[in-house]
Design a protein around this motif. Structure first.
Motif, mmCIF file in Angstrom:
data_model
loop_
_atom_site.group_PDB
_atom_site.id
_atom_site.type_symbol
_atom_site.label_atom_id
_atom_site.label_comp_id
_atom_site.label_asym_id
_atom_site.label_seq_id
_atom_site.Cartn_x
_atom_site.Cartn_y
_atom_site.Cartn_z
ATOM 1 N N THR A 27 14.838 57.163 74.537
ATOM 2 C CA THR A 27 16.220 57.358 74.114
ATOM 3 C C THR A 27 16.762 58.687 74.648
ATOM 4 O O THR A 27 17.895 58.759 75.108
ATOM 5 N N GLU A 30 18.105 59.321 78.489
ATOM 6 C CA GLU A 30 19.468 58.942 78.856
ATOM 7 C C GLU A 30 19.530 57.652 79.665
ATOM 8 O O GLU A 30 20.480 57.425 80.413
ATOM 9 N N ILE A 31 18.534 56.810 79.550
ATOM 10 C CA ILE A 31 18.611 55.468 80.128
ATOM 11 C C ILE A 31 19.324 54.607 79.090
ATOM 12 O O ILE A 31 18.836 54.422 77.985
ATOM 13 N N LYS A 32 20.502 54.112 79.414
ATOM 14 C CA LYS A 32 21.375 53.470 78.433
ATOM 15 C C LYS A 32 20.752 52.239 77.774
ATOM 16 O O LYS A 32 21.077 51.914 76.645
ATOM 17 N N GLU A 33 19.855 51.548 78.437
ATOM 18 C CA GLU A 33 19.243 50.353 77.867
ATOM 19 C C GLU A 33 18.373 50.661 76.651
ATOM 20 O O GLU A 33 18.123 49.805 75.821
ATOM 21 N N GLY A 35 19.052 53.107 74.388
ATOM 22 C CA GLY A 35 19.830 53.824 73.383
ATOM 23 C C GLY A 35 19.594 53.377 71.956
ATOM 24 O O GLY A 35 19.277 54.188 71.084
#
Length: 93
Positions: A27, A30-33, A35
């Motif tokens: 999380t 900063e890998i959006k998947e 989040g």
């Protein structure tokens, strides 16, 4: 059903701790998947921390002095031990 332990650790919780750690780590990467994974991971960490703290104090019979003074002394010792680390990391940041 018995709980397998080694070195005062509950083996069945170690995998769950690793998964929770990876969730928090991914999380913050900063890998959006990943989040939404962080919220559950932090919740699992809080629950495990409380359980492990309760278990460690229960085994040492530290629940015999239950008083306001005893609770304040316990809190003061915890803050006194962690606050220097907090100041150090704040300065470093």
């Amino acid at each position: 059903m018995s709980i397998q332990t080694s070195n005062n650790k509950i083996n069945s919780l170690q995998g769950l701790r690793v998964i929770a750690f990876l969730g928090v780590f991914l999380t913050h990467s900063e890998i959006k998947e990943f989040g939404p994974l962080g919220i559950q991971s932090v919740s699992i960490f809080y629950i495990l921390s409380g359980f492990v703290m309760l278990l460690s104090y229960y085994k040492k019979n530290r629940f015999q002095d239950i008083s306001i003074r005893g609770n304040l002394l316990f809190a003061w010792n915890k803050v006194r031990g962690l606050y220097p680390l907090h100041i150090l990391t704040t300065i470093l940041m």
